[in-house]
Design a protein around this motif. Structure first.
Motif, mmCIF file in Angstrom:
data_model
loop_
_atom_site.group_PDB
_atom_site.id
_atom_site.type_symbol
_atom_site.label_atom_id
_atom_site.label_comp_id
_atom_site.label_asym_id
_atom_site.label_seq_id
_atom_site.Cartn_x
_atom_site.Cartn_y
_atom_site.Cartn_z
ATOM 1 N N PHE A 161 0.827 -1.206 0.000
ATOM 2 C CA PHE A 161 0.000 0.000 0.000
ATOM 3 C C PHE A 161 0.863 1.258 0.000
ATOM 4 N N SER A 162 2.041 1.184 0.615
ATOM 5 C CA SER A 162 2.961 2.315 0.574
ATOM 6 C C SER A 162 3.429 2.575 -0.856
ATOM 7 N N VAL A 163 3.592 1.514 -1.637
ATOM 8 C CA VAL A 163 3.938 1.676 -3.052
ATOM 9 C C VAL A 163 2.808 2.399 -3.793
ATOM 10 N N ALA A 164 1.552 2.022 -3.473
ATOM 11 C CA ALA A 164 0.402 2.656 -4.128
ATOM 12 C C ALA A 164 0.317 4.139 -3.769
ATOM 13 N N ILE A 165 0.466 4.467 -2.475
ATOM 14 C CA ILE A 165 0.395 5.876 -2.069
ATOM 15 C C ILE A 165 1.535 6.671 -2.689
ATOM 16 N N SER A 166 2.738 6.091 -2.703
ATOM 17 C CA SER A 166 3.883 6.785 -3.291
ATOM 18 C C SER A 166 3.682 7.022 -4.780
ATOM 19 N N SER A 167 3.037 6.079 -5.464
ATOM 20 C CA SER A 167 2.772 6.236 -6.896
ATOM 21 C C SER A 167 1.806 7.386 -7.149
ATOM 22 N N ILE A 168 0.751 7.468 -6.313
ATOM 23 C CA ILE A 168 -0.197 8.568 -6.459
ATOM 24 C C ILE A 168 0.478 9.907 -6.168
ATOM 25 N N LEU A 169 1.300 9.926 -5.130
ATOM 26 C CA LEU A 169 2.033 11.151 -4.799
ATOM 27 C C LEU A 169 2.953 11.559 -5.940
ATOM 28 N N ALA A 170 3.649 10.597 -6.528
ATOM 29 C CA ALA A 170 4.562 10.892 -7.630
ATOM 30 C C ALA A 170 3.808 11.417 -8.849
ATOM 31 N N LYS A 171 2.635 10.828 -9.146
ATOM 32 C CA LYS A 171 1.857 11.300 -10.290
ATOM 33 C C LYS A 171 1.408 12.739 -10.096
ATOM 34 N N THR A 172 0.966 13.073 -8.883
ATOM 35 C CA THR A 172 0.500 14.431 -8.618
ATOM 36 C C THR A 172 1.641 15.435 -8.695
ATOM 37 N N ILE A 173 2.777 15.092 -8.107
ATOM 38 C CA ILE A 173 3.934 15.990 -8.147
ATOM 39 C C ILE A 173 4.404 16.181 -9.590
ATOM 40 N N ALA A 224 -0.104 9.560 3.185
ATOM 41 C CA ALA A 224 -1.446 9.998 2.801
ATOM 42 C C ALA A 224 -1.621 11.491 3.030
ATOM 43 N N LEU A 225 -1.075 11.999 4.143
ATOM 44 C CA LEU A 225 -1.180 13.435 4.435
ATOM 45 C C LEU A 225 -0.421 14.266 3.413
ATOM 46 N N VAL A 226 0.774 13.823 3.033
ATOM 47 C CA VAL A 226 1.553 14.534 2.013
ATOM 48 C C VAL A 226 0.815 14.511 0.675
ATOM 49 N N SER A 227 0.237 13.361 0.317
ATOM 50 C CA SER A 227 -0.513 13.250 -0.937
ATOM 51 C C SER A 227 -1.722 14.179 -0.929
ATOM 52 N N PHE A 228 -2.404 14.248 0.221
ATOM 53 C CA PHE A 228 -3.559 15.144 0.349
ATOM 54 C C PHE A 228 -3.134 16.602 0.171
ATOM 55 N N THR A 229 -2.014 16.975 0.785
ATOM 56 C CA THR A 229 -1.530 18.354 0.695
ATOM 57 C C THR A 229 -1.156 18.711 -0.736
ATOM 58 N N PHE A 281 -10.363 12.635 -2.447
ATOM 59 C CA PHE A 281 -11.391 11.694 -1.997
ATOM 60 C C PHE A 281 -10.766 10.439 -1.393
ATOM 61 N N SER A 282 -9.784 9.876 -2.079
ATOM 62 C CA SER A 282 -9.151 8.652 -1.585
ATOM 63 C C SER A 282 -8.402 8.899 -0.279
ATOM 64 N N MET A 283 -7.772 10.079 -0.142
ATOM 65 C CA MET A 283 -7.075 10.399 1.107
ATOM 66 C C MET A 283 -8.047 10.541 2.274
ATOM 67 N N LEU A 284 -9.202 11.171 2.019
ATOM 68 C CA LEU A 284 -10.202 11.320 3.070
ATOM 69 C C LEU A 284 -10.752 9.963 3.497
ATOM 70 N N VAL A 285 -10.964 9.074 2.530
ATOM 71 C CA VAL A 285 -11.425 7.722 2.860
ATOM 72 C C VAL A 285 -10.390 7.009 3.708
ATOM 73 N N PHE A 286 -9.115 7.098 3.292
ATOM 74 C CA PHE A 286 -8.043 6.429 4.031
ATOM 75 C C PHE A 286 -7.968 6.933 5.473
ATOM 76 N N CYS A 287 -7.954 8.250 5.648
ATOM 77 C CA CYS A 287 -7.837 8.822 6.994
ATOM 78 C C CYS A 287 -9.047 8.477 7.852
ATOM 79 N N SER A 288 -10.248 8.530 7.255
ATOM 80 C CA SER A 288 -11.456 8.211 8.015
ATOM 81 C C SER A 288 -11.457 6.755 8.461
ATOM 82 N N VAL A 289 -11.050 5.873 7.562
ATOM 83 C CA VAL A 289 -11.049 4.444 7.890
ATOM 84 C C VAL A 289 -10.086 4.135 9.024
#
Length: 234
Positions: free
Chosen positions: A61-73, A157-162, A182-190
């Motif tokens: 899951f850390s790979v998935a979050i890092s991939s999303i963060l990399a795409k956004t950056i 997740a917090l860095v990706s949200f920011t 949306f995905s970050m809010l779901v992750f944090c809420s869960v």
């Protein structure tokens, strides 16, 4: 309950594999190339494995979050780098995206390695939850390491949200900020709900709570990733 959880995991994994197959089949088309194809392949593969390999969930899951963060950056740098004389132009490229994914994955790998080498989980008997039965369960060892791994995922997740918040004003055709938010809010809420629920649950239901939290958080990422990828193909 076990059958339902397994059915949901297998169904979502199959759909993720289908989207991944579609992207691989059309990887040389003008639609896939500008959509950060390599990161998309990594993200979809990680999400597919998250549904199936829950014992190594934190690492994948850390790979998935890092991939999303990399795409956004990468999207932010691409638009910032188009300005004349911009200094961020030299940072736009695959090197920075691979560095982000590798760094996030490496840190989580180190944390998991320290956890498993110093105090690995072990089978344990719970003789207090039920009056007439003993429950064979997995004792995860010191809670500090468990929450350390969880906190690092929360940090990513917090860095990706920011970063997604900073990218909210970019053109919608290239911007996934709303889906990422949306995905970050779901992750944090869960996982904010998971901690008190997990601590107040005893016996075999602790496993069900943990698996449900894993599936819910992965589904949040899956919905955002699936929506964006299908929109790109259409």
């Amino acid at each position: 309950m076990g059958i339902i959880i397994a059915a949901v995991a297998l169904s979502c994994s199959f759909l993720t594999a289908l989207v991944l197959w579609l992207f691989l089949r059309h990887k040389d088309t003008p639609i896939i190339r500008p959509n950060n194809g390599d990161l998309t392949f990594i993200l979809l593969t990680a999400l597919m494995l998250c549904f199936l390999l829950q014992t190594v969930f934190s690492l994948i899951f850390s790979v998935a979050i890092s991939s999303i963060l990399a795409k956004t950056i990468l999207v932010i740098l691409s638009f910032k780098g188009t300005k004349s004389g911009s200094r961020v132009r030299k940072w736009v490229g695959r090197k920075i995206t691979y560095a982000i994914v590798l760094t996030g994955s490496l840190v989580q790998t180190v944390l998991c390695s320290v956890w498993l080498s110093t105090s690995p989980p072990f089978p344990d008997l719970d003789m207090k939850s039920l009056s007439k039965e003993m429950v064979l369960q997995c004792n995860e060892g010191p809670t500090a390491m468990f929450y350390g791994v969880l906190n690092f995922m929360g940090f990513l997740a917090l860095v990706s949200f920011t970063v997604a918040f900073l990218a909210r004003k970019l053109p919608d055709s290239f911007n996934e900020a709303k889906l990422i938010t949306f995905s970050m809010l779901v992750f944090c809420s869960v996982w904010l709900s998971f901690v008190p629920t997990y601590l107040s649950t005893k016996g075999k239901y602790m496993v069900a709570v943990e698996i449900f939290s894993i599936l819910a958080s992965v589904l949040g990422y899956w919905v955002s990733s699936f929506s964006q990828n299908v929109i790109s193909l259409c």
